[in-house]
Design a protein around this motif. Structure first.
Motif, PDB file in Angstrom:
ATOM      1  N   UNK A 150      54.801 -43.761 -65.668  1.00 43.50           N
ATOM      2  CA  UNK A 150      54.068 -44.764 -66.625  1.00 43.50           C
ATOM      3  C   UNK A 150      54.198 -46.181 -65.862  1.00 43.50           C
ATOM      4  N   UNK A 151      55.044 -46.410 -65.083  1.00 39.81           N
ATOM      5  CA  UNK A 151      55.087 -47.861 -64.511  1.00 39.81           C
ATOM      6  C   UNK A 151      54.538 -47.913 -63.244  1.00 39.81           C
ATOM      7  N   UNK A 152      53.110 -48.416 -63.171  1.00 45.04           N
ATOM      8  CA  UNK A 152      52.405 -48.027 -62.182  1.00 45.04           C
ATOM      9  C   UNK A 152      51.923 -49.354 -61.197  1.00 45.04           C
ATOM     10  N   UNK A 153      52.461 -50.505 -61.610  1.00 50.25           N
ATOM     11  CA  UNK A 153      52.052 -51.584 -60.684  1.00 50.25           C
ATOM     12  C   UNK A 153      53.107 -52.696 -60.918  1.00 50.25           C
ATOM     13  N   UNK A 154      52.943 -53.564 -60.012  1.00 54.66           N
ATOM     14  CA  UNK A 154      53.930 -54.705 -59.804  1.00 54.66           C
ATOM     15  C   UNK A 154      54.078 -55.440 -61.215  1.00 54.66           C
ATOM     16  N   UNK A 155      53.007 -55.731 -61.805  1.00 55.16           N
ATOM     17  CA  UNK A 155      53.152 -56.566 -63.356  1.00 55.16           C
ATOM     18  C   UNK A 155      53.846 -55.693 -64.268  1.00 55.16           C
ATOM     19  N   UNK A 156      53.920 -54.461 -64.379  1.00 57.48           N
ATOM     20  CA  UNK A 156      54.503 -53.412 -65.221  1.00 57.48           C
ATOM     21  C   UNK A 156      56.075 -53.386 -64.800  1.00 57.48           C
ATOM     22  N   UNK A 157      56.291 -53.453 -63.636  1.00 52.16           N
ATOM     23  CA  UNK A 157      57.826 -53.484 -63.163  1.00 52.16           C
ATOM     24  C   UNK A 157      58.497 -54.784 -63.388  1.00 52.16           C
ATOM     25  N   UNK A 158      57.760 -56.027 -63.220  1.00 46.97           N
ATOM     26  CA  UNK A 158      58.204 -57.228 -63.261  1.00 46.97           C
ATOM     27  C   UNK A 158      58.698 -57.292 -64.779  1.00 46.97           C
ATOM     28  N   UNK A 159      57.671 -56.835 -65.706  1.00 42.91           N
ATOM     29  CA  UNK A 159      58.134 -57.090 -66.937  1.00 42.91           C
ATOM     30  C   UNK A 159      59.203 -56.221 -67.408  1.00 42.91           C
ATOM     31  N   UNK A 160      59.833 -55.414 -66.676  1.00 43.80           N
ATOM     32  CA  UNK A 160      61.171 -54.823 -66.987  1.00 43.80           C
ATOM     33  C   UNK A 160      62.319 -55.226 -66.484  1.00 43.80           C
ATOM     34  N   UNK A 161      62.212 -56.481 -65.856  1.00 45.68           N
ATOM     35  CA  UNK A 161      63.517 -57.296 -65.110  1.00 45.68           C
ATOM     36  C   UNK A 161      64.305 -57.672 -66.410  1.00 45.68           C
ATOM     37  N   UNK A 162      65.640 -57.136 -65.884  1.00 49.59           N
ATOM     38  CA  UNK A 162      66.742 -57.569 -67.067  1.00 49.59           C
ATOM     39  C   UNK A 162      66.942 -56.288 -67.848  1.00 49.59           C
ATOM     40  N   UNK A 163      66.124 -55.481 -68.196  1.00 51.11           N
ATOM     41  CA  UNK A 163      66.343 -54.173 -68.919  1.00 51.11           C
ATOM     42  C   UNK A 163      67.470 -53.549 -68.685  1.00 51.11           C
ATOM     43  N   UNK A 164      68.337 -53.300 -69.381  1.00 50.41           N
ATOM     44  CA  UNK A 164      69.385 -52.236 -69.193  1.00 50.41           C
ATOM     45  C   UNK A 164      69.235 -50.834 -69.917  1.00 50.41           C
ATOM     46  N   UNK A 165      69.742 -49.888 -69.216  1.00 53.16           N
ATOM     47  CA  UNK A 165      69.320 -48.526 -69.531  1.00 53.16           C
ATOM     48  C   UNK A 165      70.708 -47.750 -69.550  1.00 53.16           C
ATOM     49  N   UNK A 166      70.532 -46.717 -70.654  1.00 49.94           N
ATOM     50  CA  UNK A 166      71.829 -45.917 -70.983  1.00 49.94           C
ATOM     51  C   UNK A 166      71.485 -44.686 -70.829  1.00 49.94           C
ATOM     52  N   UNK A 167      72.430 -43.764 -70.887  1.00 45.80           N
ATOM     53  CA  UNK A 167      72.434 -42.188 -71.263  1.00 45.80           C
ATOM     54  C   UNK A 167      73.623 -41.762 -71.958  1.00 45.80           C
ATOM     55  N   UNK A 168      73.676 -40.589 -72.606  1.00 46.45           N
ATOM     56  CA  UNK A 168      74.612 -40.369 -73.321  1.00 46.45           C
ATOM     57  C   UNK A 168      75.631 -39.612 -72.436  1.00 46.45           C
ATOM     58  N   UNK A 169      77.018 -40.075 -73.006  1.00 48.14           N
ATOM     59  CA  UNK A 169      78.237 -39.819 -72.247  1.00 48.14           C
ATOM     60  C   UNK A 169      78.357 -38.073 -72.192  1.00 48.14           C
ATOM     61  N   UNK A 170      78.789 -37.559 -71.001  1.00 45.45           N
ATOM     62  CA  UNK A 170      78.953 -36.248 -70.747  1.00 45.45           C
ATOM     63  C   UNK A 170      80.050 -35.618 -71.821  1.00 45.45           C
ATOM     64  N   UNK A 171      79.889 -34.344 -72.534  1.00 41.05           N
ATOM     65  CA  UNK A 171      81.063 -33.727 -73.433  1.00 41.05           C
ATOM     66  C   UNK A 171      82.357 -33.827 -72.735  1.00 41.05           C
ATOM     67  N   UNK A 172      83.294 -33.496 -73.440  1.00 40.62           N
ATOM     68  CA  UNK A 172      84.830 -33.455 -73.136  1.00 40.62           C
ATOM     69  C   UNK A 172      84.852 -32.207 -72.258  1.00 40.62           C
ATOM     70  N   UNK A 173      84.068 -31.172 -72.605  1.00 37.95           N
ATOM     71  CA  UNK A 173      84.115 -29.912 -71.940  1.00 37.95           C
ATOM     72  C   UNK A 173      83.815 -30.233 -70.468  1.00 37.95           C
TER      73      UNK A 173
END
Length: 187
Positions: free
Chosen positions: A80-103
């Motif tokens: 969904x990020x298809x051009x330079x303007x869209x990618x420049x608008x994301x500058x500084x955004x931090x991204x996360x994921x869920x931690x892996x399970x203990x197992x």
């Protein structure tokens, strides 16, 4: 993952699963939507694999379309990020994921830095003869490597220990200790 079950949108801290910071989006790379990212994970091949979903603090989802390593940095294209303007608008955004399970972590013989907090700190050539000198009071993320903050039993003072294999050759979460072989003067 859909918007309705996005972990970042839970209303109370008790409902929110552990989230790991994976990257911070930086400047645009080229004209077709790619971005440079600052990596905060030790498993970028997995986290930036096509189809991986990362989540921003405000709950927006970013699905990786493709990624590549170029020299010492990663370049990622999100769906969904298809051009330079869209990618420049994301500058500084931090991204996360869920931690892996203990197992999953146990299967990989891996751990998260916060798992080390409150472990006993032993000094010696092997665990059987090592002497307990304190506990891990914090794990700090420095530019070069993680640092263990060790609160010494003798006087309550703290020392910073580089978390590198030469100095911290053993971590045993089950037994509740880390073993150090520090150079003279470190502690």
């Amino acid at each position: 993952m859909t918007d309705s079950d996005s972990p970042i949108k839970h209303t109370t801290p008790a409902e929110q699963p552990d989230m790991l910071r994976v990257c911070r989006i930086g400047r645009a790379q080229g004209l077709k939507g790619e971005v440079n990212v600052t990596v905060f994970t030790d498993d970028p091949d997995r986290r930036f694999a096509p189809g991986s979903v990362l989540v921003s603090k405000d709950g927006r989802e970013f699905r990786v379309e493709r990624s590549r390593k170029f020299r010492e940095r990663w370049i990622v294209l999100f769906e969904g990020v298809t051009d330079r303007n869209a990618s420049e608008a994301l500058n500084g955004t931090e991204l996360f994921c869920e931690a892996d399970s203990a197992e999953e972590m146990e299967d990989e013989d891996a751990f998260y830095p916060e798992d080390l907090i409150d472990l006993d700190v032993l000094v010696g050539d092997d665990a059987a003869t090592a002497e307990k000198i304190g506990t891990v009071s914090d794990v700090l993320d420095s530019p070069a490597q993680f640092l263990l903050e060790v609160r010494k039993d003798s006087d309550g003072s703290t020392a910073l220990v580089p978390f590198v294999e030469q100095i911290v050759p053993e971590v045993d979460l089950e037994a509740g200790f880390v073993r150090l072989t520090p150079p003279d003067g470190l502690l």
